[in-house]
Design an enzyme around this catalytic site. Structure first.
Site, PDB file in Angstrom:
ATOM      1  CB  SER A  26      -0.833   0.113   1.153  1.00  0.00           C
ATOM      2  OG  SER A  26      -1.888  -0.797   1.123  1.00  0.00           O
ATOM      3  CE1 TYR A  40      -8.782  -4.890   1.359  1.00  0.00           C
ATOM      4  CE2 TYR A  40      -7.243  -6.090   2.621  1.00  0.00           C
ATOM      5  CZ  TYR A  40      -7.541  -5.024   1.552  1.00  0.00           C
ATOM      6  OH  TYR A  40      -6.598  -4.058   1.282  1.00  0.00           O
ATOM      7  CD  GLU A  41      -8.406  -5.932  -3.055  1.00  0.00           C
ATOM      8  OE1 GLU A  41      -8.407  -5.290  -4.302  1.00  0.00           O
ATOM      9  OE2 GLU A  41      -7.150  -6.506  -2.921  1.00  0.00           O
ATOM     10  CG  HIS A  94      -6.077   2.748   3.135  1.00  0.00           C
ATOM     11  ND1 HIS A  94      -5.154   1.682   3.164  1.00  0.00           N
ATOM     12  CD2 HIS A  94      -6.109   2.914   1.693  1.00  0.00           C
ATOM     13  CE1 HIS A  94      -4.565   1.454   2.178  1.00  0.00           C
ATOM     14  NE2 HIS A  94      -5.135   2.091   1.246  1.00  0.00           N
TER      15      HIS A  94
HETATM   16  O1  LIG Z   1      -0.370  -5.056   2.995  1.00  0.00           O
HETATM   17  P1  LIG Z   1      -0.612  -3.785   2.293  1.00  0.00           P
HETATM   18  O2  LIG Z   1      -1.212  -4.296   0.760  1.00  0.00           O
HETATM   19  O3  LIG Z   1       0.529  -3.186   2.089  1.00  0.00           O
HETATM   20  O4  LIG Z   1      -1.757  -2.810   2.696  1.00  0.00           O
HETATM   21  C1  LIG Z   1      -2.120  -2.463   4.353  1.00  0.00           C
HETATM   22  O5  LIG Z   1      -2.649  -1.492   4.130  1.00  0.00           O
HETATM   23  C2  LIG Z   1      -4.116  -1.869   4.148  1.00  0.00           C
HETATM   24  C3  LIG Z   1      -4.971  -1.246   5.116  1.00  0.00           C
HETATM   25  O6  LIG Z   1      -4.581   0.148   5.404  1.00  0.00           O
HETATM   26  C4  LIG Z   1      -4.371  -3.295   4.090  1.00  0.00           C
HETATM   27  O7  LIG Z   1      -4.694  -3.677   2.714  1.00  0.00           O
HETATM   28  C5  LIG Z   1      -3.136  -3.846   4.655  1.00  0.00           C
HETATM   29  O8  LIG Z   1      -2.841  -5.001   4.413  1.00  0.00           O
END
Ligand SMILES: O=P(O)(O)O[C@H]1O[C@H](CO)[C@@H](O)[C@H]1O
Length: 305
Positions: A34, A89-90, A279
């Site tokens: 992310s 979760y998607e 987020h």
């Molecule tokens: O793990 P990544 O994809 O970096 O993303 C993280 O950030 C998101 C939540 O903010 C969730 O998807 C969590 O897993």
């Protein structure tokens, strides 16, 4: 769907059509978490292939995930990077979430650098820290949702995959040498255990306390399925977790009963702001720290023998 039904041949064929010869056999794969898609910014000779054009690939629906596979050179090392990943979760099945890693392996990738954003459960690991994972605690793995559940699709892959060696010691060593060579202080980086939760909720205080008590330092909603697939495919794996927030685990709960009693006694009761994770905050920290992460990842790639 089982792994045997995944469109490996079609995916490889479509990539072969648009990626030039010098890039189609990448040595290193990178998964950008992310807000971390800029990790691939310093690649040269890049070719971007949108996920929508690759059979079997999904579309990430999460902000901060860019939905392209990029092939390019890091120095003179051919690499492939996923700008964005897929999460359970998607609503996506694990086989499809793990598919890109298996495609990378079939392209020739031998080393996988997985990155993610996470929440810290450890008071000694502040926001902004890059944590090199040395272990994981897969909550879904322990509760009947292991991503590898299902028929054994390839007899060459062990039915019972060991995970005590999931995170390559040699890549972790390279990481800390890279940190030193780039002039960073090793003590600003941490090592830790990643708890994988399904999401999409951020942890309640009780959930945070539970996974902290179970030994996790950071928590996130990704990575473990990709690491398991990579291990099945025989890849060396390093996973880097950028702490973007603290998981809120108060020692005590505010007593609303006590507050009401105080009010009834005529006392003025403050209503303090209660912080919550978002987020947006995750993406902002990603933006701030992605440059450091990029520099180190680039150096690690160069150092892989
Ligand atoms: O793990 P990544 O994809 O970096 O993303 C993280 O950030 C998101 C939540 O903010 C969730 O998807 C969590 O897993």
């Amino acid at each position: 769907m089982t792994d045997a039904q995944l469109p490996f041949a079609a995916a490889l064929e479509s990539l072969a059509k648009c990626v030039p010869q010098n890039l189609i056999r990448p040595k290193v794969g990178i998964i950008c978490g992310s807000g971390l898609s800029t990790l691939a910014a310093s690649l040269t000779d890049t070719v971007y292939v949108p996920y929508g054009e690759i059979p079997g690939f999904l579309i990430s629906t999460v902000d901060g995930h860019k939905n392209s596979l990029v092939f390019g050179l890091c120095g003179d090392v051919p690499v492939v990077a996923m700008l964005g990943r897929f999460h359970a979760y998607e609503g996506y099945p694990f086989q499809k979430i793990m598919f890109p890693v298996r495609v990378m392996a079939r392209l020739g990738v031998k080393n996988l650098i997985v990155t993610n954003a996470s929440g810290s459960l450890n008071p000694n690991i502040p926001v902004g820290t890059i944590v090199v994972l040395h272990d994981h605690l897969g909550i879904p793995n322990l509760s009947g949702f292991n991503p590898l559940l299902g028929p054994q699709h390839d007899k060459k892959i062990p039915r019972f995959l060991p995970t005590s060696n999931a995170y390559s010691t040699s890549l972790r060593r390279l990481f800390f040498h890279a940190v030193h060579e780039l002039g960073f202080n090793l003590d600003d980086f941490a090592e830790g255990t990643y708890a994988w939760v399904s999401g999409p909720t951020y942890e309640s205080p009780a959930e945070g306390r539970f996974i902290r008590a179970a030994g996790a330092d950071v928590v996130g909603m990704s990575t473990v399925p990709e690491v398991l697939a990579a291990k099945e495919e025989g890849l060396e794996v390093i996973a880097l977790s950028l702490v973007t927030n603290f998981v809120i685990i108060p020692d005590t709960y505010r007593s609303i009963k006590a507050e009401v009693k105080a009010q009834l006694e005529g006392k003025i009761v403050e209503d303090p702001l209660q912080p919550v994770v978002s987020h947006q905050e995750v993406l902002e920290i990603g933006l701030k720290k992605a440059e450091i992460m990029r520099a180190i990842v680039e150096r690690v790639v160069q150092k892989i023998p």
